[in-house]
Design a protein around this motif. Structure first.
Motif, PDB file in Angstrom:
ATOM      1  N   ALA A   1       2.138   9.188  -6.079  1.00 13.15           N
ATOM      2  CA  ALA A   1       2.625  10.548  -5.825  1.00 13.15           C
ATOM      3  C   ALA A   1       3.760  10.901  -6.784  1.00 13.15           C
TER       4      ALA A   1
ATOM      5  N   ASN B   1       2.531   1.664  -3.376  1.00  6.25           N
ATOM      6  CA  ASN B   1       1.587   2.160  -4.386  1.00  6.25           C
ATOM      7  C   ASN B   1       1.313   3.646  -4.194  1.00  6.25           C
ATOM      8  N   THR B   2       1.175   4.065  -2.949  1.00  8.30           N
ATOM      9  CA  THR B   2       0.941   5.473  -2.658  1.00  8.30           C
ATOM     10  C   THR B   2       2.127   6.309  -3.121  1.00  8.30           C
ATOM     11  N   ARG B   3       3.325   5.838  -2.834  1.00  2.00           N
ATOM     12  CA  ARG B   3       4.523   6.564  -3.249  1.00  2.00           C
ATOM     13  C   ARG B   3       4.619   6.622  -4.781  1.00  2.00           C
TER      14      ARG B   3
ATOM     15  N   HIS C   1       0.837  -1.206   0.000  1.00  3.17           N
ATOM     16  CA  HIS C   1       0.000   0.000   0.000  1.00  3.17           C
ATOM     17  C   HIS C   1       0.871   1.256   0.000  1.00  3.17           C
ATOM     18  N   LYS C   2       1.903   1.252   0.838  1.00  2.00           N
ATOM     19  CA  LYS C   2       2.793   2.416   0.911  1.00  2.00           C
ATOM     20  C   LYS C   2       3.569   2.582  -0.395  1.00  2.00           C
TER      21      LYS C   2
END
Length: 65
Positions: free
Chosen positions: A12, A7-9, A4-5
């Motif tokens: 962004a 994918n978020t990065r 999840h982290k």
């Protein structure tokens, strides 16, 4: 790092790269990020207010029952 982290990065990073490639300056990107944070903050406040009102309504409902 969690998926999840990661994918978020990645999201962004992609958004940032697209803004820069579109000609946005670093200060304009900061302005955009600030606006996004303002929107998220407002959304959190609205949901917290609704949750609080719901909890208070349930409390009153339980006392009447």
């Amino acid at each position: 790092m969690s998926t999840h982290k990661q994918n978020t990065r990645l999201l962004a990073q992609t958004f940032f790269n697209q803004l820069r490639e579109s000609g946005y300056t670093p200060m304009q990107v900061v302005g955009m990020a600030t606006e996004l944070l303002d929107l998220v903050t407002e959304d959190i406040k609205v949901h917290a207010t609704v949750a609080q009102a719901t909890a208070e309504g349930l409390k009153d409902f339980r006392q009447e029952a």
